[in-house]
Scaffold this active site. Structure first.
Site, PDB file in Angstrom:
ATOM      1  N   HIS A 159       0.837  -1.197   0.000  1.00 15.48           N
ATOM      2  CA  HIS A 159       0.000   0.000   0.000  1.00 15.48           C
ATOM      3  C   HIS A 159       0.877   1.254   0.000  1.00 15.48           C
ATOM      4  CE1 HIS A 159      -3.263  -2.746   1.172  1.00 15.48           C
ATOM      5  NE2 HIS A 159      -4.077  -1.806   0.737  1.00 15.48           N
ATOM      6  N   LYS A 163      -0.322   4.790   4.617  1.00 13.63           N
ATOM      7  CA  LYS A 163      -1.182   3.840   5.329  1.00 13.63           C
ATOM      8  C   LYS A 163      -0.586   3.525   6.690  1.00 13.63           C
ATOM      9  CE  LYS A 163      -3.727  -0.486   4.725  1.00 13.63           C
ATOM     10  NZ  LYS A 163      -5.007   0.176   5.043  1.00 13.63           N
TER      11      LYS A 163
END
Length: 274
Positions: A159, A163
């Site tokens: 990600h 995040k």
């Protein structure tokens, strides 16, 4: 012509919530009927349409849940676990409307409270709103039927660098799907990380590997490995709009053409299987 689905959104100013609101405004079969924000939000009292950079739509951000949902057919939640649990309990006591939530990260107590609310209220809990991820989950469940002693499971996820949680909620959802198929509890068989002299891999465990960097929306690969062959099931999100689209698909499924669903706990698996 069917009337638009009147939708209230919890957490309309966050990344996911604002995307859902924009998707609602773009779809003629939906109308944004309410919005709930925290008491300290700068959006309190603001018109959501204008807040999102468009024209006013006559829907203002409210603090009180009751004010925002009194005219709604469905509630889509993109807030935080504490707010989600409180909203589910309150909606259950009010007798509706039904709830669709994409919030993850519930602790055990919060998960138990959500389960209790679902005995009185229709609640769809999505670890990920993507329809593609829902299909991926179904494939993982099927592949996990392979003998646990012969096939190891490793989950790799990547990600963007902003995040905060790891592994991702989606990775955990996919791992739990595999563990449940094998009759196990993920917490009992997960290997969260590896470093140093770890020794041989424990048979039947599910391993995780996490990468963070750049602007990656989300990538998940579930590898099933035996001595002689490998199966990899993967999903890559190319644009964040897929999550908003999936949320609307879930809301449409939950309203069921105006008849609604009975009280109970639902998931995106119900949406893609119907």
């Amino acid at each position: 012509m069917t009337a638009p689905i009147r939708t209230a959104v919890l957490g309309p100013t966050g990344r996911l919530g604002s995307a859902i609101c924009r998707a609602l405004l773009d779809h003629p079969d939906f109308t944004l009927a309410g919005a709930v924000v925290r008491a300290d939000s700068p959006a309190v009292g603001e018109d959501i349409g204008a807040w999102l950079g468009g024209d006013p739509i006559g829907c203002r951000a409210e603090i009180a849940l009751e004010q925002a949902v009194h005219d709604a057919d469905i509630v889509i939640d993109a807030s935080l676990p504490t707010m989600t649990v409180a909203a589910a309990e309150r909606l259950a006591s009010l007798g509706g409307p039904a709830m669709v939530t994409g919030v993850t990260g519930f602790n055990r107590r919060q998960a138990a409270l959500m389960k209790a609310s679902a005995t009185r209220l229709p609640i769809l809990m999505a670890g990920n709103f993507s329809l593609g991820v829902a299909v991926t989950e179904a494939l993982v469940r099927e592949a996990a039927r392979l003998p646990a002693a012969d096939w190891d499971i490793e989950i790799h996820e990547t990600h963007h660098k902003r995040k905060a949680d790891a592994p991702s909620g989606t990775a955990l959802m996919l791992a739990r799907a595999a563990a449940e198929t094998r009759g196990e509890t993920l917490e009992d068989i997960a290997t969260w990380s590896r470093e140093g002299m770890t020794g041989p891999r424990q048979s039947g465990s599910i391993g995780f590997a996490v990468s963070r960097g750049g602007a990656v929306v989300g990538e998940h690969a579930i590898r099933f490995l035996s001595e002689l062959e490998e199966i990899t099931i993967s999903h890559r999100a190319l644009d964040r709009s897929i999550f908003a689209r999936g949320a609307l698909a879930a809301a449409r499924w939950m309203t069921n053409g105006g008849t609604g669903r009975p009280a109970g706990a639902y998931s995106m698996q119900n949406v893609v299987a119907d």
